[in-house]
Design a protein around this motif. Structure first.
Motif, PDB file in Angstrom:
ATOM      1  N   THR A  69      39.754   3.371 -55.776  1.00  0.00           N
ATOM      2  CA  THR A  69      41.158   2.778 -55.321  1.00  0.00           C
ATOM      3  C   THR A  69      42.220   3.587 -55.902  1.00  0.00           C
ATOM      4  O   THR A  69      42.052   4.259 -56.937  1.00  0.00           O
ATOM      5  CB  THR A  69      41.059   1.213 -55.524  1.00  0.00           C
ATOM      6  OG1 THR A  69      41.130   1.115 -56.670  1.00  0.00           O
ATOM      7  CG2 THR A  69      39.914   0.760 -54.712  1.00  0.00           C
ATOM      8  N   SER A  71      44.220   2.008 -58.322  1.00  0.00           N
ATOM      9  CA  SER A  71      44.020   1.621 -59.479  1.00  0.00           C
ATOM     10  C   SER A  71      42.965   1.962 -60.504  1.00  0.00           C
ATOM     11  O   SER A  71      42.700   1.741 -61.692  1.00  0.00           O
ATOM     12  CB  SER A  71      44.109   0.159 -59.427  1.00  0.00           C
ATOM     13  OG  SER A  71      42.846  -0.398 -59.091  1.00  0.00           O
ATOM     14  N   SER A  72      42.170   3.087 -59.758  1.00  0.00           N
ATOM     15  CA  SER A  72      40.879   3.499 -60.730  1.00  0.00           C
ATOM     16  C   SER A  72      41.194   4.177 -61.682  1.00  0.00           C
ATOM     17  O   SER A  72      40.424   3.930 -62.818  1.00  0.00           O
ATOM     18  CB  SER A  72      40.039   4.354 -59.834  1.00  0.00           C
ATOM     19  OG  SER A  72      39.417   3.696 -58.627  1.00  0.00           O
ATOM     20  N   GLY A  77      42.399  -1.159 -63.346  1.00  0.00           N
ATOM     21  CA  GLY A  77      41.193  -1.012 -62.175  1.00  0.00           C
ATOM     22  C   GLY A  77      39.905  -0.385 -62.669  1.00  0.00           C
ATOM     23  O   GLY A  77      38.990  -0.424 -61.804  1.00  0.00           O
TER      24      GLY A  77
END
Length: 93
Positions: A69, A71-72, A77
């Motif tokens: 995603t 936010s990884s 995240g």
């Protein structure tokens, strides 16, 4: 760092690790993959992976941009990505 001759651990500059079942490389503030001598990188030097899991048994990455995603690559995240990677590694080993 490279895989040991018996293929069960990693050879460091001083000594090998004990036998390993998995390695998760969390990149932190900036990626530095030059020490990893396992054929899991593309022509641009980026890890080839699916949601952090590579084709090398037990080798995974976290903290990469867009691992799964937006936010990884952010601290907030990393938790969901880490949970997925660890669960997948446990199923593989």
């Amino acid at each position: 760092m490279r895989v040991t001759e018996d293929g069960r651990g990693l050879q460091g500059s001083v000594a090998p690790t004990p036998p390993l079942q998995a390695v998760v490389w969390a990149t932190g503030y900036g990626p530095a993959f030059d020490w990893i001598q396992v054929p899991v990188f593309d022509a641009a030097g980026e890890p080839r992976h699916q949601r952090g899991l590579t084709e090398a048994p037990g080798l995974a990455f976290l903290g990469l941009p867009w691992l799964h995603t937006r936010s990884s690559a952010l601290m907030g995240g990393a938790g969901p990505d880490a949970r997925y990677v660890v669960e997948a590694l446990l199923k593989r080993t």
